[in-house]
Design a protein around this motif. Structure first.
Motif, short mmCIF file in Angstrom:
data_model
loop_
_atom_site.label_atom_id
_atom_site.label_comp_id
_atom_site.label_asym_id
_atom_site.label_seq_id
_atom_site.Cartn_x
_atom_site.Cartn_y
_atom_site.Cartn_z
N LYS A 30 1.00 -1.29 0.06
CA LYS A 30 0.11 0.09 0.22
C LYS A 30 0.79 1.38 -0.05
N ILE A 31 2.28 1.24 0.66
CA ILE A 31 2.96 2.47 0.64
C ILE A 31 3.36 2.81 -0.87
N GLY A 32 2.85 4.05 -1.11
CA GLY A 32 3.15 4.73 -2.45
C GLY A 32 2.07 4.42 -3.29
N LEU A 33 1.21 3.47 -3.11
CA LEU A 33 0.03 3.01 -3.91
C LEU A 33 -1.15 4.07 -3.84
N ASP A 34 -1.83 4.48 -4.74
CA ASP A 34 -3.11 5.21 -4.69
C ASP A 34 -4.17 4.45 -3.95
N PRO A 35 -4.62 5.39 -3.04
CA PRO A 35 -5.52 4.31 -2.19
C PRO A 35 -6.74 4.09 -2.82
N ASP A 36 -7.07 4.56 -3.80
CA ASP A 36 -8.40 4.25 -4.85
C ASP A 36 -8.19 2.88 -5.20
N ALA A 65 7.27 1.58 -22.97
CA ALA A 65 8.19 1.59 -24.09
C ALA A 65 8.41 3.09 -24.45
N SER A 66 7.49 3.95 -23.95
CA SER A 66 7.63 5.23 -24.60
C SER A 66 8.96 6.13 -24.05
N GLY A 67 9.65 5.65 -22.85
CA GLY A 67 10.73 6.32 -22.64
C GLY A 67 11.05 5.98 -21.23
N ARG A 68 12.22 6.63 -20.67
CA ARG A 68 12.65 6.47 -19.20
C ARG A 68 12.02 7.16 -18.34
N ARG A 69 11.42 8.26 -18.63
CA ARG A 69 10.76 9.16 -17.60
C ARG A 69 9.24 8.44 -17.30
N ALA A 70 8.73 8.08 -18.46
CA ALA A 70 7.67 7.40 -18.26
C ALA A 70 7.57 6.09 -17.39
N ARG A 71 8.64 5.31 -17.49
CA ARG A 71 8.96 4.09 -16.51
C ARG A 71 9.18 4.65 -15.23
N GLU A 72 9.88 5.75 -14.90
CA GLU A 72 10.10 6.13 -13.71
C GLU A 72 8.99 6.56 -12.95
N THR A 73 8.14 7.20 -13.76
CA THR A 73 6.85 7.64 -13.16
C THR A 73 5.98 6.66 -12.87
N LEU A 74 5.82 5.73 -13.59
CA LEU A 74 4.94 4.36 -13.23
C LEU A 74 5.49 3.51 -12.35
N ARG A 75 6.81 3.58 -11.98
CA ARG A 75 7.54 2.82 -11.05
C ARG A 75 7.18 3.63 -9.50
N GLU A 76 7.15 4.83 -9.59
CA GLU A 76 6.94 5.50 -8.46
C GLU A 76 5.52 5.58 -8.06
N ARG A 77 4.70 5.47 -9.14
CA ARG A 77 2.99 5.02 -8.74
C ARG A 77 2.78 3.48 -8.29
N ARG A 78 3.90 2.81 -8.31
CA ARG A 78 3.82 1.35 -8.03
C ARG A 78 2.68 0.56 -8.78
N MET A 79 2.93 0.75 -10.08
CA MET A 79 2.23 0.11 -11.08
C MET A 79 2.71 -1.47 -11.06
N TYR A 80 3.68 -1.73 -10.69
CA TYR A 80 4.07 -3.47 -10.24
C TYR A 80 3.27 -4.09 -9.50
N VAL A 81 2.86 -3.31 -8.43
CA VAL A 81 2.12 -4.18 -7.46
C VAL A 81 0.73 -4.67 -8.04
N ILE A 82 0.04 -3.63 -8.92
CA ILE A 82 -1.22 -3.85 -9.52
C ILE A 82 -0.93 -5.07 -10.63
#
Length: 120
Positions: A30-36, A65-82
């Motif tokens: 849950k840490i860093g993941l959007d509560p929704d 695949a669109s770029g490093r910044r997008a991957r960094e943003t998605l990592r920060e938003r914890r996409m991996y968990v979902i």
């Protein structure tokens, strides 16, 4: 632009909500993941149509695949968990393979970064 899609429209959240399910998340998840993603609890229903799930995962792959910044943003938003939780219950082999590709994008180390830094 990609920045607009991620930071104004929050397209990643819209896409990931279709993959989020009723699984109970640990405190660490849950840490860093959007509560929704977890506030609905057992009432949350994952998209039942495998074709829709496939298209959603492919759209997420395009973002990754669109770029490093997008991957960094998605990592920060914890996409991996979902993605990880959705893959654990996914019955369609093609959808599961695409989810694995997403995980590989999220877990890989970026060029010029310390090895293992994307795992944090």
């Amino acid at each position: 632009s990609l920045w607009w899609l991620l930071h104004v429209v929050h397209i990643d959240k819209t896409l990931l909500m279709t993959l989020a399910g009723p699984e109970e998340l640990t405190i660490d998840e849950k840490i860093g993941l959007d509560p929704d993603y977890w506030l609905l609890g057992p009432q949350k229903v994952r998209e039942p149509d495998a074709l829709v799930r496939l298209y959603v995962v492919e759209a997420l792959l395009l973002l990754l695949a669109s770029g490093r910044r997008a991957r960094e943003t998605l990592r920060e938003r914890r996409m991996y968990v979902i993605i990880k939780l959705a893959d654990m219950v996914e019955e369609n082999e093609e959808v599961s393979e695409r989810m694995l590709e997403c995980v590989q994008y999220l877990r890989r180390d970026e060029e010029g970064e310390e090895e293992g830094s994307s795992d944090r």
